[in-house]
Design a protein around this motif. Structure first.
Motif, mmCIF file in Angstrom:
data_model
loop_
_atom_site.group_PDB
_atom_site.id
_atom_site.type_symbol
_atom_site.label_atom_id
_atom_site.label_comp_id
_atom_site.label_asym_id
_atom_site.label_seq_id
_atom_site.Cartn_x
_atom_site.Cartn_y
_atom_site.Cartn_z
ATOM 1 N N GLY A 87 -57.932 62.161 53.461
ATOM 2 C CA GLY A 87 -57.520 62.177 52.068
ATOM 3 C C GLY A 87 -56.081 61.764 51.821
ATOM 4 N N PHE A 88 -55.635 62.031 50.601
ATOM 5 C CA PHE A 88 -54.325 61.571 50.112
ATOM 6 C C PHE A 88 -53.430 62.751 49.760
ATOM 7 N N GLU A 89 -52.135 62.604 50.087
ATOM 8 C CA GLU A 89 -51.131 63.572 49.668
ATOM 9 C C GLU A 89 -49.816 62.855 49.401
ATOM 10 N N SER A 90 -48.968 63.476 48.611
ATOM 11 C CA SER A 90 -47.659 62.901 48.330
ATOM 12 C C SER A 90 -46.589 63.962 48.487
ATOM 13 N N PHE A 91 -45.352 63.496 48.727
ATOM 14 C CA PHE A 91 -44.237 64.406 48.989
ATOM 15 C C PHE A 91 -43.014 64.020 48.158
ATOM 16 N N ILE A 92 -42.311 65.028 47.691
ATOM 17 C CA ILE A 92 -40.949 64.883 47.186
ATOM 18 C C ILE A 92 -40.092 65.830 48.024
ATOM 19 N N HIS A 93 -38.768 65.753 47.863
ATOM 20 C CA HIS A 93 -37.900 66.601 48.680
ATOM 21 C C HIS A 93 -37.979 68.057 48.231
ATOM 22 N N THR A 94 -37.681 68.943 49.156
ATOM 23 C CA THR A 94 -37.721 70.381 48.860
ATOM 24 C C THR A 94 -36.699 70.784 47.792
ATOM 25 N N SER A 95 -35.644 69.983 47.647
ATOM 26 C CA SER A 95 -34.657 70.231 46.582
ATOM 27 C C SER A 95 -34.659 69.071 45.588
ATOM 28 N N VAL A 101 -39.753 65.404 40.445
ATOM 29 C CA VAL A 101 -40.874 66.307 40.151
ATOM 30 C C VAL A 101 -41.772 65.707 39.078
ATOM 31 N N ASN A 102 -41.168 65.239 38.000
ATOM 32 C CA ASN A 102 -41.944 64.701 36.887
ATOM 33 C C ASN A 102 -42.688 63.432 37.290
ATOM 34 N N ALA A 103 -42.034 62.583 38.075
ATOM 35 C CA ALA A 103 -42.683 61.342 38.494
ATOM 36 C C ALA A 103 -43.860 61.626 39.422
ATOM 37 N N GLN A 104 -43.692 62.578 40.347
ATOM 38 C CA GLN A 104 -44.793 62.915 41.246
ATOM 39 C C GLN A 104 -46.006 63.413 40.462
ATOM 40 N N ARG A 105 -45.776 64.191 39.425
ATOM 41 C CA ARG A 105 -46.870 64.716 38.609
ATOM 42 C C ARG A 105 -47.680 63.602 37.944
ATOM 43 N N ILE A 106 -47.048 62.453 37.767
ATOM 44 C CA ILE A 106 -47.726 61.317 37.136
ATOM 45 C C ILE A 106 -48.322 60.384 38.188
ATOM 46 N N ILE A 107 -47.530 60.065 39.222
ATOM 47 C CA ILE A 107 -47.939 59.065 40.206
ATOM 48 C C ILE A 107 -49.079 59.569 41.088
ATOM 49 N N HIS A 108 -48.996 60.816 41.522
ATOM 50 C CA HIS A 108 -50.015 61.358 42.427
ATOM 51 C C HIS A 108 -51.434 61.245 41.839
ATOM 52 N N PRO A 109 -51.692 61.754 40.636
ATOM 53 C CA PRO A 109 -53.054 61.642 40.099
ATOM 54 C C PRO A 109 -53.462 60.203 39.791
ATOM 55 N N ALA A 110 -52.488 59.338 39.492
ATOM 56 C CA ALA A 110 -52.836 57.936 39.242
ATOM 57 C C ALA A 110 -53.406 57.283 40.501
ATOM 58 N N ILE A 111 -52.856 57.653 41.665
ATOM 59 C CA ILE A 111 -53.372 57.120 42.935
ATOM 60 C C ILE A 111 -54.745 57.710 43.239
ATOM 61 N N ILE A 112 -54.891 59.015 43.068
ATOM 62 C CA ILE A 112 -56.178 59.668 43.303
ATOM 63 C C ILE A 112 -57.260 59.041 42.422
ATOM 64 N N GLN A 113 -56.907 58.726 41.197
ATOM 65 C CA GLN A 113 -57.892 58.136 40.276
ATOM 66 C C GLN A 113 -58.428 56.821 40.817
ATOM 67 N N GLN A 114 -57.591 56.068 41.526
ATOM 68 C CA GLN A 114 -58.010 54.773 42.062
ATOM 69 C C GLN A 114 -58.782 54.905 43.369
ATOM 70 N N ILE A 115 -58.374 55.807 44.237
ATOM 71 C CA ILE A 115 -58.941 55.811 45.591
ATOM 72 C C ILE A 115 -59.953 56.929 45.832
ATOM 73 N N GLY A 116 -59.968 57.961 44.984
ATOM 74 C CA GLY A 116 -60.913 59.045 45.167
ATOM 75 C C GLY A 116 -60.646 59.811 46.455
ATOM 76 N N GLY A 117 -61.689 60.441 46.989
ATOM 77 C CA GLY A 117 -61.553 61.167 48.240
ATOM 78 C C GLY A 117 -60.893 62.521 48.068
ATOM 79 N N VAL A 129 -35.858 60.152 54.227
ATOM 80 C CA VAL A 129 -35.702 59.185 53.129
ATOM 81 C C VAL A 129 -35.704 59.877 51.774
ATOM 82 N N LEU A 130 -36.351 61.032 51.675
ATOM 83 C CA LEU A 130 -36.320 61.791 50.424
ATOM 84 C C LEU A 130 -35.004 62.544 50.283
ATOM 85 N N ARG A 131 -34.467 62.991 51.393
ATOM 86 C CA ARG A 131 -33.217 63.767 51.385
ATOM 87 C C ARG A 131 -32.007 62.896 51.079
ATOM 88 N N THR A 132 -31.995 61.659 51.580
ATOM 89 C CA THR A 132 -30.789 60.828 51.488
ATOM 90 C C THR A 132 -30.823 59.790 50.366
#
Length: 256
Positions: A87-95, A101-117, A129-132
């Motif tokens: 399956g699919f998962e996405s990550f943002i930094h812990t801080s 946060v807002n972008a992940q809430r939008i981008i993550h489901p948009a990808i799931i909608q296309q690929i399913g699973g 790369v998320l930290r720096t």
């Protein structure tokens, strides 16, 4: 102008995860190049840069330094997972910032909608790369290379296009991109050949990939065209043409 930085994970001597005859570095690059080409061809006032456009090694520090020095508005790192899951998962930094946060809430489901699973969820981690990166950022893990069913999908070029489309749809919504194609300007496509025979186009595609370039085959005007890149800035297209010609390819720029 919205500046989007795409980071295809791994590359060069670092293949990333491997499994079922596939290498993560190659899949990451294919997906990222398709994201780039869709954004430039279909949306206006958007500029895209990448940490790599071929099979080259780029350190984690170099990746975010490139994005930070350019002043990117958004950083997207593309990966394929491993470890026995699916399956699919996405990550943002812990801080992460509210922008991440807002972008992940939008981008993550948009990808799931296309690929399913299997939806493995929106997660946070202390990835380098998320930290720096100094702008909102996300890292996506697109299926598992060591899972037989996932790998079968990752071998399918049309499925990789669906992954790319999901990323693009998410970016469009998160960053409020407007349709129109390259800001109403010209898109400069680098073409390495055009053939009446698809077999000849596939042979050239294989040669380009062996040299570290991701080539796409498109069909128009009765010809199978081998495209290596698409740019909103002509100088970038010229640089790639010169590079390809130095390696013996008959590359040219097309704008139609």
């Amino acid at each position: 102008m919205v500046k989007i930085f795409l980071d295809p994970g791994h590359g060069g001597s670092d293949p990333g995860a491997v499994g079922n005859g596939l290498q993560e570095k190659t899949l990451n690059l294919t997906i990222a190049l398709r994201i780039r080409d869709m954004l430039l061809a279909e949306y206006q006032n958007v500029e895209v840069r990448m940490s790599r456009t071929g099979d080259t090694a780029v350190s984690l520090t170099q990746r975010t330094n490139l994005a930070n020095s350019w002043g990117a508005d958004y950083f997207m790192s593309i990966h394929i997972n491993a470890g026995g899951g699916t399956g699919f998962e996405s990550f943002i930094h812990t801080s992460a910032s509210s922008g991440s946060v807002n972008a992940q809430r939008i981008i993550h489901p948009a990808i799931i909608q296309q690929i399913g699973g299997v939806n493995r969820g929106q997660k946070a981690a202390n990835f380098a790369v998320l930290r720096t990166s100094t702008m909102p950022a996300i890292l996506t893990e697109n299926l598992f290379i060591d899972h037989a069913n996932d790998a079968a999908l990752l071998r399918d070029s049309s499925f990789l296009t669906r992954i790319a489309r999901g990323h693009v749809n998410g970016l469009v919504q998160a960053l409020n991109l407007q349709t129109g194609g390259g800001g109403g300007g010209t898109i400069y496509r680098v073409q390495a050949g055009a053939f009446s025979s698809r077999a000849n186009a596939e042979a050239l595609q294989a040669r380009l990939r062996a040299d570290g370039y991701e080539a796409l085959i498109t069909e128009s005007g009765g010809l199978f065209r081998v495209q290596v890149g698409a740019f909103s800035v002509r100088a970038n297209a010229v640089a790639l043409v010169n590079e390809l010609q130095s390696k013996g390819y008959e590359a040219t720029i097309v704008t139609a």
